[in-house]
Design a protein around this motif. Structure first.
Motif, PDB file in Angstrom:
ATOM      1  N   LEU A 185       0.986  -0.808   0.071  1.00  7.69           N
ATOM      2  CA  LEU A 185       0.276  -0.249  -0.147  1.00  7.69           C
ATOM      3  C   LEU A 185       0.510   1.186   0.053  1.00  7.69           C
ATOM      4  CD1 LEU A 185      -2.606  -0.652   2.863  1.00  7.69           C
ATOM      5  CD2 LEU A 185      -2.783  -1.739  -0.070  1.00  7.69           C
ATOM      6  N   ILE A 186       0.730   2.184  -0.502  1.00  6.87           N
ATOM      7  CA  ILE A 186       0.982   3.096  -0.521  1.00  6.87           C
ATOM      8  C   ILE A 186       0.023   4.462  -0.439  1.00  6.87           C
ATOM      9  CG2 ILE A 186       2.004   5.856  -2.093  1.00  6.87           C
ATOM     10  CD1 ILE A 186       3.297   3.401  -4.070  1.00  6.87           C
ATOM     11  N   ILE A 187       0.012   5.104   0.753  1.00 12.35           N
ATOM     12  CA  ILE A 187      -1.156   6.307   1.418  1.00 12.35           C
ATOM     13  C   ILE A 187      -0.105   7.710   1.116  1.00 12.35           C
ATOM     14  CG2 ILE A 187      -2.263   6.758   3.284  1.00 12.35           C
ATOM     15  CD1 ILE A 187      -1.921   3.740   4.650  1.00 12.35           C
ATOM     16  N   THR A 188      -0.840   8.165   0.716  1.00 11.13           N
ATOM     17  CA  THR A 188      -0.290   9.697  -0.153  1.00 11.13           C
ATOM     18  C   THR A 188      -1.040  10.799   0.450  1.00 11.13           C
ATOM     19  OG1 THR A 188       0.752  11.508  -1.300  1.00 11.13           O
ATOM     20  CG2 THR A 188       0.071   9.176  -1.914  1.00 11.13           C
ATOM     21  N   GLU A 189      -1.568  11.832   1.314  1.00  5.06           N
ATOM     22  CA  GLU A 189      -2.127  12.919   1.282  1.00  5.06           C
ATOM     23  C   GLU A 189      -4.045  12.187   1.190  1.00  5.06           C
ATOM     24  OE1 GLU A 189      -1.919  15.277  -2.223  1.00  5.06           O
ATOM     25  OE2 GLU A 189      -0.545  16.901  -0.644  1.00  5.06           O
ATOM     26  N   GLY A 190      -3.763  11.200   2.468  1.00  5.50           N
ATOM     27  CA  GLY A 190      -5.137  10.671   2.188  1.00  5.50           C
ATOM     28  C   GLY A 190      -6.219   9.794   1.211  1.00  5.50           C
ATOM     29  N   THR A 211       6.358  13.787   2.125  1.00  3.01           N
ATOM     30  CA  THR A 211       6.340  12.068   2.663  1.00  3.01           C
ATOM     31  C   THR A 211       5.619  11.133   2.277  1.00  3.01           C
ATOM     32  OG1 THR A 211       5.935  12.748   4.850  1.00  3.01           O
ATOM     33  CG2 THR A 211       8.054  12.846   4.747  1.00  3.01           C
ATOM     34  N   LEU A 212       5.706   9.755   2.143  1.00  2.00           N
ATOM     35  CA  LEU A 212       4.223   9.056   1.593  1.00  2.00           C
ATOM     36  C   LEU A 212       4.738   7.570   2.879  1.00  2.00           C
ATOM     37  CD1 LEU A 212       5.878   6.894  -0.218  1.00  2.00           C
ATOM     38  CD2 LEU A 212       4.774   8.429  -1.615  1.00  2.00           C
ATOM     39  N   ARG A 213       3.294   7.241   2.924  1.00  2.00           N
ATOM     40  CA  ARG A 213       3.147   6.009   4.173  1.00  2.00           C
ATOM     41  C   ARG A 213       3.520   5.003   2.879  1.00  2.00           C
ATOM     42  NH1 ARG A 213       3.644   4.617   8.802  1.00  2.00           N
ATOM     43  NH2 ARG A 213       3.167   6.652   9.469  1.00  2.00           N
ATOM     44  N   ILE A 214       4.677   4.005   3.167  1.00  2.00           N
ATOM     45  CA  ILE A 214       4.227   2.607   2.965  1.00  2.00           C
ATOM     46  C   ILE A 214       4.043   1.349   3.350  1.00  2.00           C
ATOM     47  CG2 ILE A 214       5.396   1.481   1.036  1.00  2.00           C
ATOM     48  CD1 ILE A 214       7.222   3.483  -0.336  1.00  2.00           C
ATOM     49  N   ILE A 215       3.113   0.649   3.230  1.00  2.00           N
ATOM     50  CA  ILE A 215       2.742  -0.248   4.393  1.00  2.00           C
ATOM     51  C   ILE A 215       2.568  -1.611   3.256  1.00  2.00           C
ATOM     52  CG2 ILE A 215       1.214  -1.716   5.562  1.00  2.00           C
ATOM     53  CD1 ILE A 215      -0.430   0.546   5.942  1.00  2.00           C
ATOM     54  N   LEU A 219       6.982   5.579   7.022  1.00  2.00           N
ATOM     55  CA  LEU A 219       7.054   7.185   5.843  1.00  2.00           C
ATOM     56  C   LEU A 219       8.472   7.176   5.389  1.00  2.00           C
ATOM     57  CD1 LEU A 219       5.318   9.659   8.625  1.00  2.00           C
ATOM     58  CD2 LEU A 219       4.627   9.150   6.388  1.00  2.00           C
ATOM     59  N   PHE A 220       8.844   7.371   3.990  1.00  2.00           N
ATOM     60  CA  PHE A 220       9.111   7.583   2.765  1.00  2.00           C
ATOM     61  C   PHE A 220       9.272   9.012   2.102  1.00  2.00           C
ATOM     62  CE2 PHE A 220       8.674   2.885   4.252  1.00  2.00           C
ATOM     63  CZ  PHE A 220      10.221   2.361   3.647  1.00  2.00           C
ATOM     64  N   THR A 221      10.709   9.256   2.121  1.00  2.00           N
ATOM     65  CA  THR A 221      10.357   9.880   1.029  1.00  2.00           C
ATOM     66  C   THR A 221      10.614   9.637  -0.094  1.00  2.00           C
ATOM     67  OG1 THR A 221      13.026  10.633   1.166  1.00  2.00           O
ATOM     68  CG2 THR A 221      11.206  12.490   2.009  1.00  2.00           C
ATOM     69  N   THR A 280       3.769   5.000  16.800  1.00  2.00           N
ATOM     70  CA  THR A 280       4.312   6.228  16.750  1.00  2.00           C
ATOM     71  C   THR A 280       3.192   6.799  15.608  1.00  2.00           C
ATOM     72  OG1 THR A 280       4.940   5.300  14.619  1.00  2.00           O
ATOM     73  CG2 THR A 280       6.693   5.935  15.813  1.00  2.00           C
ATOM     74  N   GLY A 281       1.691   6.818  15.378  1.00  2.00           N
ATOM     75  CA  GLY A 281       0.673   6.901  14.745  1.00  2.00           C
ATOM     76  C   GLY A 281       0.420   6.674  14.099  1.00  2.00           C
ATOM     77  N   ASN A 282      -0.993   6.657  13.049  1.00  2.00           N
ATOM     78  CA  ASN A 282      -1.390   5.567  11.596  1.00  2.00           C
ATOM     79  C   ASN A 282      -1.778   7.416  10.746  1.00  2.00           C
ATOM     80  OD1 ASN A 282      -0.645   3.473  11.985  1.00  2.00           O
ATOM     81  ND2 ASN A 282      -3.115   2.491  12.936  1.00  2.00           N
ATOM     82  N   VAL A 283      -1.200   7.384  10.151  1.00  2.00           N
ATOM     83  CA  VAL A 283      -2.502   7.324   9.271  1.00  2.00           C
ATOM     84  C   VAL A 283      -3.578   7.168   8.568  1.00  2.00           C
ATOM     85  CG1 VAL A 283      -1.931   8.800   6.740  1.00  2.00           C
ATOM     86  CG2 VAL A 283      -0.269   9.069   7.911  1.00  2.00           C
TER      87      VAL A 283
END
Length: 208
Positions: free
Chosen positions: A8-13, A90-94, A103-105, A154-157
């Motif tokens: 999964l790639i999560i970015t800006e909601g 940043t975006l989140r990768i799961i 979180l990654f750049t 550390t908190g979920n998006v």
């Protein structure tokens, strides 16, 4: 070929799952060890702090005419990742089945467009983003057996909308994003559902 994990790639909601997984997923992390020479001892290794996690993905994003298409146009996914890169966000990768929920750049992006095909072939590299404004804190990882995904303290998006994947349930989504499976009723109410019954491909509003 059956997928053994979800990426999964999560970015800006917004959340995007890769429809076609890479044959291999490269996850690397170096240690900042140092070697020194000691008198009468010789060379020794001094353990250092951990390095940044790096992830490399090489696969293709299927077009709507492909049997692998799952509802997200390849151009949409490319533009979302490119927006994060160009905006230095940043975006989140799961990655299920691993401890990557981070979180990654975006370090590098390469897209290949082949004549006669609408699929987009991609090779992307990501580097972990660490907050320089906070001190080091201990974190724990809990693996959920029903999804294989990991949550960190550390908190979920929490995205505004999620796409239901195979084997998802409202309970597992509540566990994944709220750390509390009993909150499935909150998700159900926000989407006009009376019971925990969803199917792959459904888009659900995630209340904040």
């Amino acid at each position: 070929m059956r997928k053994t994990r979800s990426i999964l790639i999560i970015t800006e909601g917004s959340q995007y799952e890769l429809a076609v997984n890479p044959r291999e997923i490269s996850i690397t992390q170096d240690s900042k060890d140092k070697t020194i020479d000691l008198l009468n001892v010789g060379e020794v290794n001094v353990p250092g702090n951990r390095g940044l996690i790096k992830v490399t993905l090489t696969t293709f994003l299927p077009d709507r005419t492909s049997p692998f298409y799952t509802g997200n146009a390849p151009e949409t996914i490319v533009q979302a990742v490119k927006k994060a890169k160009n905006g230095q966000k940043t975006l989140r990768i799961i990655i299920s089945g691993t401890d990557v929920n981070t979180l990654f750049t975006v370090s590098s992006m390469n897209e290949t467009y082949k004549e006669g095909q609408e699929d987009i072939y991609i090779s992307w590299s990501f580097t972990e983003s660490r907050d320089l404004n906070t001190g080091q804190v201990a974190s724990w990882v809990r693996r959920y057996t029903e999804t294989g995904l990991c949550d960190r303290n550390t908190g979920n998006v929490i995205p505004k909308v999620v796409t239901v994947m195979q084997n998802d349930s409202l309970w597992s989504l509540a566990r994944r994003y709220y750390n509390d499976g009993s909150r499935w009723k909150v998700i159900a109410a926000a989407n006009g559902l009376a019971e925990d019954r969803v199917s792959a491909g459904m888009r659900l509003v995630m209340p904040g």
